[in-house]
Design a protein around this motif. Structure first.
Motif: not given
Lengths: 114, 167
Positions: A21, A23-24, A54, A56-58, A61, A89
């Motif tokens: 994953d 993620d942040l 998975y 996310d936006s981090s 980025a 995403i």
């Protein structure tokens, strides 16, 4: 799943394989690895997302930051192996029109190396 | 001597806890989760949200999008309300009503300037600012509230999928 990174050199291309994953919590680890690879002039980078479960936006980025460095250094970067959840995403954020995305590693390698 | 801000935060937390026990007769199934603002717990929340969205009847694809929206919202709380300080509470309440899945996220961090919470233009190639866009794209209702001195509340909802053949 915690993040695992592997980097190998295939000719003039650095191939980063990501498992788990993004993620942040884990994206700083990815950022550190990518920033090591994108600052050389004419850097060539292929990011293999085939084992990313998975993102996310981090995570996005981090990839954007890598692409910005690559563009500044006249290099080339592509991503490959997007699973459906990750593809989602990229599409939601319209980054599928920004990144060079290839379905398989060999075609991506050919383009990045050229 | 206790830091004034920390004392206010404790009082706000106490009031929040009291409110939790005040009976509210709302229709639907309600699930409450609280996590610490350490990002390591986001994957635990994602696993829980997967179950909750599936319980509400969403498809695998829609469940994945709802998980993403909740994860982005809580990541924003960690980064912007708590400034990456771990150990602070994030309260997530999910309610499944006959028409929608409602998710309320409350923090006791720095109140946000609501006007500044907006998605960035997608034609700009720069890191950051994508979380709000994702939340607003995935969810049908999104409402941010600044809880005055301490904290924020995000109320978001997604309408349940219609059953095939239903009017």
């Amino acid at each position: 799943m915690s993040l695992q990174l592997s980097t190998e050199q295939r000719g003039n291309v650095a191939v980063v394989g990501i498992t788990g994953d993004v993620d942040l919590y884990s994206s700083p680890q990815l950022r550190k690895e990518i920033l090591k690879l994108v600052n050389a002039r004419d850097a060539r980078l292929l990011v293999d997302l085939g084992k990313v479960t998975y993102m996310d936006s981090s995570g996005l980025a981090t990839l954007i930051e890598g692409l910005q460095h690559i563009n500044r250094n006249n290099g080339r970067m592509a991503v490959t192996g997007l699973r459906d959840a990750v593809k989602e995403i990229f599409e939601l954020t319209r980054l599928d029109t920004v990144f060079s995305i290839y379905p398989d590693t060999e075609t991506a390698l050919e383009w990045v190396a050229s | 001597m206790e830091d004034g801000m920390e004392l206010e935060r404790k009082i706000a937390r106490l009031f929040f806890t009291i409110r939790q026990f005040k009976p509210r007769w709302l229709p639907g199934k309600s699930i409450r989760i609280s996590i610490n603002s350490d990002p390591v717990y986001l994957r635990v929340l994602r696993a829980a949200m997967d179950e909750i969205a599936a319980l509400a009847g969403f498809s695998r694809k829609e469940c994945a999008k709802i998980i993403l929206a909740v994860d982005e919202a809580c990541s924003n709380v960690i980064r912007h309300a708590y400034h990456d300080v771990a150990g602070q509470p994030i309260y997530i309440t999910c309610r499944i009503t006959p028409i929608k899945l409602e998710i309320v996220i409350v923090d006791l961090g720095e109140p946000a300037d609501i006007k500044s919470i907006k998605p960035r233009p997608l034609d700009e190639l720069r890191p950051g600012g994508l979380g709000v866009h994702i939340i607003r794209t995935v969810m049908d209702e999104v409402h941010y509230e600044n809880l005055a001195k301490i904290g924020n509340r995000l109320i978001m909802a997604k309408f349940l999928p219609r059953e095939e053949g239903a009017l």
